[in-house]
Scaffold this motif. Structure first.
Motif, PDB file in Angstrom:
ATOM      1  N   ALA A 309      86.782  27.857  56.874  1.00  0.00           N
ATOM      2  CA  ALA A 309      85.502  28.494  56.875  1.00  0.00           C
ATOM      3  C   ALA A 309      84.425  27.701  57.660  1.00  0.00           C
ATOM      4  CB  ALA A 309      85.104  28.310  55.420  1.00  0.00           C
ATOM      5  N   ASN A 310      84.768  26.062  57.603  1.00  0.00           N
ATOM      6  CA  ASN A 310      83.712  25.424  58.344  1.00  0.00           C
ATOM      7  C   ASN A 310      83.941  24.862  59.732  1.00  0.00           C
ATOM      8  OD1 ASN A 310      82.079  25.267  55.729  1.00  0.00           O
ATOM      9  ND2 ASN A 310      83.468  23.514  55.176  1.00  0.00           N
ATOM     10  N   TYR A 311      85.276  24.909  59.975  1.00  0.00           N
ATOM     11  CA  TYR A 311      85.617  24.106  61.371  1.00  0.00           C
ATOM     12  C   TYR A 311      86.671  25.097  62.179  1.00  0.00           C
ATOM     13  CZ  TYR A 311      83.677  20.027  59.612  1.00  0.00           C
ATOM     14  OH  TYR A 311      82.832  19.355  58.959  1.00  0.00           O
ATOM     15  N   ASN A 312      87.131  26.588  61.870  1.00  0.00           N
ATOM     16  CA  ASN A 312      87.741  27.368  62.837  1.00  0.00           C
ATOM     17  C   ASN A 312      86.793  27.423  63.918  1.00  0.00           C
ATOM     18  OD1 ASN A 312      87.483  30.309  63.772  1.00  0.00           O
ATOM     19  ND2 ASN A 312      89.581  29.969  63.172  1.00  0.00           N
ATOM     20  N   TYR A 313      87.399  27.237  65.254  1.00  0.00           N
ATOM     21  CA  TYR A 313      86.472  27.037  66.298  1.00  0.00           C
ATOM     22  C   TYR A 313      85.323  28.251  66.518  1.00  0.00           C
ATOM     23  CZ  TYR A 313      84.858  26.490  71.145  1.00  0.00           C
ATOM     24  OH  TYR A 313      84.007  26.242  72.137  1.00  0.00           O
ATOM     25  N   MET A 314      85.992  29.570  66.329  1.00  0.00           N
ATOM     26  CA  MET A 314      85.003  30.547  66.701  1.00  0.00           C
ATOM     27  C   MET A 314      83.993  30.755  65.392  1.00  0.00           C
ATOM     28  SD  MET A 314      86.007  31.904  69.538  1.00  0.00           S
ATOM     29  CE  MET A 314      85.355  33.132  69.583  1.00  0.00           C
ATOM     30  N   ARG A 315      84.310  30.410  64.398  1.00  0.00           N
ATOM     31  CA  ARG A 315      83.468  30.308  63.163  1.00  0.00           C
ATOM     32  C   ARG A 315      82.321  29.088  63.370  1.00  0.00           C
ATOM     33  NH1 ARG A 315      83.995  33.195  58.718  1.00  0.00           N
ATOM     34  NH2 ARG A 315      82.995  31.730  57.462  1.00  0.00           N
ATOM     35  N   TYR A 316      82.795  28.046  63.951  1.00  0.00           N
ATOM     36  CA  TYR A 316      81.935  26.936  64.176  1.00  0.00           C
ATOM     37  C   TYR A 316      80.905  27.106  65.313  1.00  0.00           C
ATOM     38  CZ  TYR A 316      80.773  21.846  65.231  1.00  0.00           C
ATOM     39  OH  TYR A 316      79.783  20.800  65.213  1.00  0.00           O
ATOM     40  N   THR A 317      81.245  27.834  66.196  1.00  0.00           N
ATOM     41  CA  THR A 317      80.378  28.309  67.569  1.00  0.00           C
ATOM     42  C   THR A 317      79.240  29.108  67.099  1.00  0.00           C
ATOM     43  OG1 THR A 317      81.827  30.146  68.014  1.00  0.00           O
ATOM     44  CG2 THR A 317      82.178  28.088  69.275  1.00  0.00           C
ATOM     45  N   SER A 318      79.882  30.116  66.094  1.00  0.00           N
ATOM     46  CA  SER A 318      78.448  30.631  65.206  1.00  0.00           C
ATOM     47  C   SER A 318      77.690  29.883  64.537  1.00  0.00           C
ATOM     48  CB  SER A 318      79.222  31.913  64.224  1.00  0.00           C
ATOM     49  OG  SER A 318      80.275  32.750  64.805  1.00  0.00           O
ATOM     50  N   VAL A 319      77.968  28.994  63.862  1.00  0.00           N
ATOM     51  CA  VAL A 319      77.292  28.099  62.902  1.00  0.00           C
ATOM     52  C   VAL A 319      76.316  27.281  63.830  1.00  0.00           C
ATOM     53  CG1 VAL A 319      77.220  26.167  61.290  1.00  0.00           C
ATOM     54  CG2 VAL A 319      78.957  27.961  61.107  1.00  0.00           C
TER      55      VAL A 319
END
Length: 434
Positions: A309-319
């Motif tokens: 939730a916090n560090y999946n690369y694509m999710r992280y770029t969203s954050v």
């Protein structure tokens, strides 16, 4: 860059390998085109995105060039010190049995259930006004999230089975005839899976199985004219597939097609520039491998996997770009972006060497187990789509989709039999006579 690539092709063809069409050369060409196309269209492409600083585009190009030169030189030295001529063909693995399968209707129907549940419960995304939004369900996200793990599994497994079914038909009927296609009972499976994937509006899952299978067939049959016509039609289809609603209502414009290309293909320069901008302006610290660990455990659902939730690369770029990772798919800033936010410039160089090793290993593996030129072309293009392009564009975030695809390449090849009163499980692709 172009000159160095031409030299590599010349040396590779005349002194190393006679096969120009392989994972290494096509992969290098794709990376080269992504850099050049992105570099010279950055101002046009940037108008379709927010939070973009053009000054970071130069840094993006520089880092991508570092990666490209490292990959090319690593592959070149690998070919010199570990030449493919030492490789001996083997029949231990039957690639034909792994790349083609006549999947059962039961398996196909079970896998299609999540798709049709979403269609019925939410809507048919392809017919919405904003197809590029609705296919990800951002406008009805709360309703979609409970279905998401099953929907993801369904759409990627169906795409894989469609590819295997297409290949099964083509390998059984190498003298292609449209009449034979329409009257063949297996065509109903292809038609059902194609219609199901079409309604999702996810272009890649429907487009790539057909594109890879038919392009491989045309190359194998040396149909240059057919290959040219099919490739041209495919480009036209891509340009309008994102704007079906506008096409049906008569509001489609040429600018819509340009927008589709500029936001769908060769976006690495722009997206890497956005990641670098967000990472530097936000003052974030290096992650030292956290995104890679998250990618490794990506098969665990996000709802119970805080690392993903916090560090999946694509999710992280969203954050880091200030967007909601649940309704924004992230930025396709290549493995270069992921390497940089983890380890800086050192990460770019070291990950580029690893990526080159991956490309060369895949190439040698295909060459070792391919005893049929048609199967060789199929597997080369499929591995580019399955391994090289996704991991280049999205980094470790693509590991889950890789695992799903591999799983559903293996499942149709499983054969249960009773031998000496015992239930035996066999994998057809490990049997050379399969």
């Amino acid at each position: 860059m172009i000159f160095l690539f031409i030299i590599y092709l010349f040396v590779n063809y005349f002194f190393i390998s006679k096969k120009i069409l392989n994972v290494c050369t096509v992969g290098l060409l794709y990376i080269l085109l992504s850099i050049l196309f992105g570099k010279y269209t950055i101002e046009y492409s940037a108008q379709w995105v927010s939070q973009f600083d053009l000054s970071y585009a130069r840094l993006s190009v520089k880092y991508l060039e570092y990666a490209y030169y490292t990959i090319l030189l690593t592959i070149f030295f690998l070919q010199l010190f570990f030449p493919e001529k030492r490789l001996r063909n083997s029949t231990r693995i039957n690639l034909k049995g792994l790349i083609s399968a006549n999947s059962s209707w039961i398996l196909i129907l079970i896998l299609s259930i999540p798709l049709y549940l979403v269609f019925i419960s939410i809507y048919f995304p392809v017919f919405q006004d904003k197809t590029f939004v609705s296919k990800y369900f951002q406008d009805r996200l709360a309703e979609f999230i409970p279905y998401r793990p099953f929907y993801t599994l369904s759409i990627n497994s169906m795409s894989t089975l469609l590819f295997l079914q297409l290949n099964y038909f083509l390998l059984k009927n190498r003298n292609f005839n449209i009449y034979r296609v329409l009257v063949n009972k297996k065509f109903a499976k292809i038609l059902f899976m194609s219609i199901s994937l079409f309604f999702t509006a996810k272009r890649g899952q429907l487009f790539f199985p057909f594109f890879i299978s038919l392009v491989s067939y045309l190359i194998y049959r040396r149909k240059v004219l057919g290959l040219t016509i099919f490739s041209s039609l495919a480009l036209i289809l891509i340009s309008i597939s994102r704007n079906i609603n506008q096409l049906l209502t008569g509001t489609f414009k040429f600018e819509d097609a340009l927008m589709s290309f500029s936001t769908s293909f060769f976006v690495s320069v722009r997206e890497l520039a956005r990641v670098l901008y967000s990472f530097e302006i936000g003052g974030y610290n290096y992650l030292y491998g956290k995104t890679y660990i998250a990618g490794f455990f990506s098969f665990i659902p996000t709802s119970i996997n805080t690392l993903k939730a916090n560090y999946n690369y694509m999710r992280y770029t969203s954050v880091i770009s200030g967007q909601n990772p649940d309704d924004f798919g992230g930025m396709r800033s290549t493995f270069v972006g992921e390497a940089y936010i983890n380890f800086g410039v050192f990460g770019i160089i070291s990950c580029s060497v690893f990526f080159a090793l991956l490309m060369y290993f895949v190439y040698l593996w295909i060459k070792k187990y391919s005893t049929d030129s048609f199967v060789y072309f199929l597997f080369t293009l499929w591995c580019l789509k399955l391994i090289i392009f996704p991991f280049y564009e999205n980094g470790s975030a693509m590991l889950l989709f890789f695992l799903i695809t591999i799983l559903f390449m293996i499942i149709p090849s499983i054969k249960l039999s009773i031998s000496r009163g015992r239930l035996a499980l066999k994998l057809k692709f490990l049997n050379k006579n399969a």
